[in-house]
Write an enzyme that holds these catalytic residues in place. Sequence first.
Site, PDB file in Angstrom:
ATOM      1  N   ASN A 149       0.852  -1.199   0.000  1.00  0.00           N
ATOM      2  CA  ASN A 149       0.000   0.000   0.000  1.00  0.00           C
ATOM      3  C   ASN A 149       0.886   1.247   0.000  1.00  0.00           C
ATOM      4  O   ASN A 149       1.078   1.924   1.012  1.00  0.00           O
ATOM      5  CB  ASN A 149      -0.999  -0.006   1.161  1.00  0.00           C
ATOM      6  CG  ASN A 149      -0.413  -0.444   2.477  1.00  0.00           C
ATOM      7  OD1 ASN A 149       0.683  -0.983   2.545  1.00  0.00           O
ATOM      8  ND2 ASN A 149      -1.150  -0.198   3.550  1.00  0.00           N
ATOM      9  N   ASP A 162      -2.819  -5.724   1.010  1.00  0.00           N
ATOM     10  CA  ASP A 162      -2.930  -5.420   2.433  1.00  0.00           C
ATOM     11  C   ASP A 162      -3.415  -3.986   2.649  1.00  0.00           C
ATOM     12  O   ASP A 162      -3.044  -3.068   1.932  1.00  0.00           O
ATOM     13  CB  ASP A 162      -1.590  -5.611   3.142  1.00  0.00           C
ATOM     14  CG  ASP A 162      -1.748  -5.517   4.646  1.00  0.00           C
ATOM     15  OD1 ASP A 162      -2.467  -6.368   5.198  1.00  0.00           O
ATOM     16  OD2 ASP A 162      -1.208  -4.582   5.248  1.00  0.00           O
ATOM     17  N   ASP A 199       3.132  -6.474  11.755  1.00  0.00           N
ATOM     18  CA  ASP A 199       2.321  -5.473  11.065  1.00  0.00           C
ATOM     19  C   ASP A 199       2.808  -4.069  11.454  1.00  0.00           C
ATOM     20  O   ASP A 199       2.015  -3.169  11.723  1.00  0.00           O
ATOM     21  CB  ASP A 199       0.834  -5.638  11.383  1.00  0.00           C
ATOM     22  CG  ASP A 199      -0.074  -4.827  10.460  1.00  0.00           C
ATOM     23  OD1 ASP A 199       0.444  -4.207   9.510  1.00  0.00           O
ATOM     24  OD2 ASP A 199      -1.296  -4.792  10.711  1.00  0.00           O
ATOM     25  N   GLY A 215      -2.828   1.733  13.099  1.00  0.00           N
ATOM     26  CA  GLY A 215      -1.493   1.180  12.920  1.00  0.00           C
ATOM     27  C   GLY A 215      -0.565   1.532  14.057  1.00  0.00           C
ATOM     28  O   GLY A 215      -0.562   2.669  14.542  1.00  0.00           O
TER      29      GLY A 215
END
Length: 403
Positions: free
Chosen positions: A79, A136, A288, A307
């Site tokens: 991304n 993702d 992640d 995030g």
Amino acid sequence: MQFSNVKAIYTESIKDTALEMLSCEGLLPSESDGYIIVPGLCDVHVHFREPGFSYKETIKTGSAAAARGGYTAVCTMPNLNPVPDSREHLETELEIIRRDAMVRVLPYGAITVGEKGEELSDMDGVAEYVCGFSDDGRGVQSEDMMRRAMIKAKSLGKIIAAHCEVNSLLNGGYIHDGAYARVHGHRGISSESEYRQIERDLRLAKETGCRYHVCHISAKESVELIRRAKRDGVDVTCETGPHYLTLCEDDLMEDGRFKMNPPLRSAEDRAALIEGIIDGTIDMIATDHAPHSAEEKSRGLEKSLMGVVGLETAFAELYTRLVCGGVITLERLVELMSLNPRKRFGIPSGSDFAVFEATKPYRVEPREFLSMGRATPFAGDTVMGRCVMTVCGGRAVYIDKRG
């Protein structure tokens, strides 16, 4: 050199090399130290934000953070801008990797053009240069599109690594649809939005024979679906994150550093994930690692971007809470953080290794991170397992001389 307080996991052959390098740096353990030497850690799910969003993170800072955490190989999600959906677009990222990466950085290619879910990317054109394919950050909503992607990935011998999320079930949610959301007036993300797409994809993976990997599972239903699929012979692996194994919605605070996608779920979900790493249903742990600017993470649970960062805290948090806590063995942790991801994604460890100081507690201080991101739910934790040295390709890429 013989040190009874140095333990090598699966790497006895490089123990002498590690001790020699530590000696050259003046870092040999004293009688009170306990060192662990492990194969270089491998994270198959990180966001280094470059190209396109270098104000959040760069290949250089992200790989430096990886080295500080004991990682020698990472797989970067697509991304980005441009999205690596063609050879031309991927080359932009590869050029930066060749110039700036401190550890092995292997990019994913996008499943669809622009990650928009409308048209397959040039999977043939990028297959040689990527570790797998993922969109993702969003789930592939079309069943037909995912089927086509799986058929193509199988023909290319590549993995589909799926972010599983049904958009129609999100309902504007941003934390888990549980007790905390109800008490504090937040909109919740249901577990169903995750496991329904996993259920669909497992059916497609069985149909197509594709090598399928599920990203960042967080719900108990997801664990059980994958457990059943493995018993049924589906070629599936999955990952979960350090925060899902060590925290749950009971730990939430009104702070953006607790906001990620998928969200921290219930204590029951966490227990199911722990059972999954014990019985082998969950194959690996991936951070992640998803840095944002300080301003983007300063807006509370509702308005902060999703995030958190994780590369510099993962081993220490998991070693402290799971190994020292008697949940799993150190050997199992190394399987989850190094051996299994390398095996599944075909990433050799070579002579890479990391050395951790296993007996001295220290405090997690985000201001010391090498990552540009600072948002972590683990800020202020007291942990053990500080990385002392990381060696990648025969070269020390990180050395901690703080003692």
